[in-house]
Design an enzyme around this catalytic site. Structure first.
Site, short mmCIF file in Angstrom:
data_model
loop_
_atom_site.label_atom_id
_atom_site.label_comp_id
_atom_site.label_asym_id
_atom_site.label_seq_id
_atom_site.Cartn_x
_atom_site.Cartn_y
_atom_site.Cartn_z
N SER A 1 0.83 -1.21 0.00
CA SER A 1 0.00 0.00 0.00
C SER A 1 0.86 1.26 0.00
CB SER A 1 -0.87 0.00 1.26
OG SER A 1 -1.39 1.28 1.51
N TYR B 1 -2.32 5.44 -4.25
CA TYR B 1 -3.39 6.41 -3.99
C TYR B 1 -2.99 7.68 -4.72
CZ TYR B 1 -5.89 3.97 -0.22
OH TYR B 1 -6.65 3.10 0.50
N THR C 1 -6.00 2.54 -6.79
CA THR C 1 -7.25 2.47 -6.02
C THR C 1 -8.13 3.67 -6.35
OG1 THR C 1 -6.16 1.24 -4.27
CG2 THR C 1 -8.20 2.36 -3.67
N LYS D 1 -8.60 -0.80 -9.02
CA LYS D 1 -9.22 -1.40 -7.82
C LYS D 1 -10.36 -0.52 -7.32
CE LYS D 1 -7.87 -2.89 -3.15
NZ LYS D 1 -8.41 -1.96 -2.20
N HIS E 1 -13.67 -1.99 -1.08
CA HIS E 1 -12.67 -1.63 -0.08
C HIS E 1 -12.93 -2.36 1.25
CE1 HIS E 1 -9.46 1.60 -0.11
NE2 HIS E 1 -9.38 1.23 1.15
#
Ligand SMILES: Cc1cc2nc3c(=O)[nH]c(=O)nc-3n(C[C@H](O)[C@H](O)[C@H](O)COP(=O)(O)O)c2cc1C
Length: 387
Positions: free
Chosen positions: A107, A130, A156, A252, A276
């Site tokens: 992440s 992100y 994402t 995603k 999520h």
């Protein structure tokens, strides 16, 4: 040594060993947690067709996700703050995944950095991005992921704004934890976690601290992230990021057939049907219920993966038999990590693998490519008649 037979066993140990703040962070959904609960309970509505007298020797769960060999159709999902569940959590989870032969996704909001994980592993992992307002920072992140030889970029799309989880606000979630009287009282009972953390490589967001001007410690980081998520993200920007990355891209957070078609247009290599883990839009449909309509819309043109709610090999079997090429697990591996570090993640993967393998055999199938809808008994109104 406790006997671990299922993911729930790992969760019980995890709850005992991890600080309350981080257990709650993982084990919550947004607002009323309806979507969080239904992600799991909707899997229960699907049943498996038992078949007998089929030769079940020579079975294999091996397959491919975005053209990469995987030991079973499972990847570790990107999970922020993994290194707070257990010291060096991202490194430990990545190592367990590598040894097992499934992809690990790091992440953006990890504790160990991209470079830490690259140094501790020998095979390429996937990086989750992100999108932030600070486009220079995003470009540098992409470059760092390229330098680390990450083999896919997972972008994402369902977190341009943060869904509220009540417990995180009440607990004052932070990394590292702020020492309030109630946190100190709770941490005092978590000696194993504390000892590990004393020797941890990092206790802050490793991809961010030291890489962004003005962010040198956690004190101003919370404010920075709250402000930084990009509310203006759109398909045009996604296409630009894809170009900048130049490698395989997985989008995603797709839960709607119309968005799946857009993902196709920007040239995604795969999409992840995901809400999520019920942490964003409370009231959204579960991923497994959303899967059929998305497969109908784009399933023959792009690889479709699924996450949210997977807690067993039977769940993996159901998603794959329905048409998903692969699945991602979030909490299922976090429970293992928080319970027993790297060994716990390996145990979680072994549990899921055994369940998948035996369930496949009892359905009379020996290989992943033999799994299709005929393995399942799906209620006629499973998709629901929504207006
Ligand atoms: C504690 C936690 C942190 C997460 N952090 C991220 C993240 O940083 N980036 C991301 O794309 N998804 C994140 N997710 C979502 C997961 O990638 C995944 O979609 C979700 O966990 C799947 O649901 P499951 O936990 O029921 O398997 C997080 C999920 C959890 C539980």
């Amino acid at each position: 040594m406790p006997v671990i037979t299922c993911i729930e066993d790992l969760k019980r140990i995890y709850k005992r060993r991890a600080p309350r703040m981080f257990y709650d962070y993982a084990e919550s959904g947004s607002w009323t947690e309806q979507t969080f609960r239904e992600n799991v309970s909707d899997f229960d509505q699907i049943r498996l067709r038992q078949r007998v007298a089929v030769d079940m020797s020579g079975r294999s769960t091996a397959t491919q996700m975005i053209g990469q060999d995987v030991a079973m159709p499972v990847a570790l999902a990107p999970v922020g703050l993994t290194g707070m569940q257990c010291a060096d959590g991202e490194i430990k989870a990545a190592r367990a995944a590598e040894k097992f032969g499934v992809p690990f996704t790091l992440s953006t909001m990890s504790i160990n950095s991209i470079e830490d994980v690259a140094e501790a592993t020998t095979k390429p992992f996937w990086f989750q991005l992100y999108t932030m307002k600070d486009t220079d920072f995003v470009s540098r992140l992409i470059q760092r992921a390229k330098d680390a030889k990450c083999s896919a970029l997972v972008i994402t799309l369902d977190l341009q704004i943060l869904g509220q989880r009540h417990k995180d606000l009440k607990n004052g979630l932070s990394a590292p934890p702020k020492l309030t009287p109630s946190t100190v009282a709770n941490l005092a009972t978590k000696w194993r976690w504390g000892l590990g953390m004393l020797g941890a490589k990092r206790r802050h967001f490793g991809n961010i601290v030291g890489h962004v001007e003005g962010v040198s410690d956690a004190a101003n980081l919370g404010a920075w992230t709250a402000e930084q998520f990009d509310p203006t993200l759109d398909w045009g920007k996604i296409a630009k990021i894809k170009e900048e990355w130049g490698g395989p891209v997985i989008l995603k957070g797709i839960l709607d057939a119309e968005d799946a078609k857009m993902a196709l247009q920007v040239g995604a290599d795969a999409i992840i049907v995901s809400n999520h883990g019920g942490r964003q839009l409370d009231g959204a449909i579960s991923s497994i219920k959303a899967l059929p309509s998305i497969l109908d819309a784009v399933g023959d043109q792009v690889e479709v993966h699924l996450d949210s709610g997977i807690r067993s090999g039977q769940d993996i079997l159901k998603a794959v038999a329905m048409g998903a090429k692969g699945t991602f697990i979030g909490r299922a591996f976090v429970y293992g990590l928080g319970a027993m570090g790297e060994q716990g993640v390996t145990t979680a993967l072994n549990v899921l693998h055994k369940e998948l393998d035996i369930s496949m055999a009892l359905c009379g199938r020996r290989r992943i490519d033999e799994l299709d809808r005929s393995v399942l008994l799906v209620p006629e109104d499973f998709g629901g008649r929504w207006q």
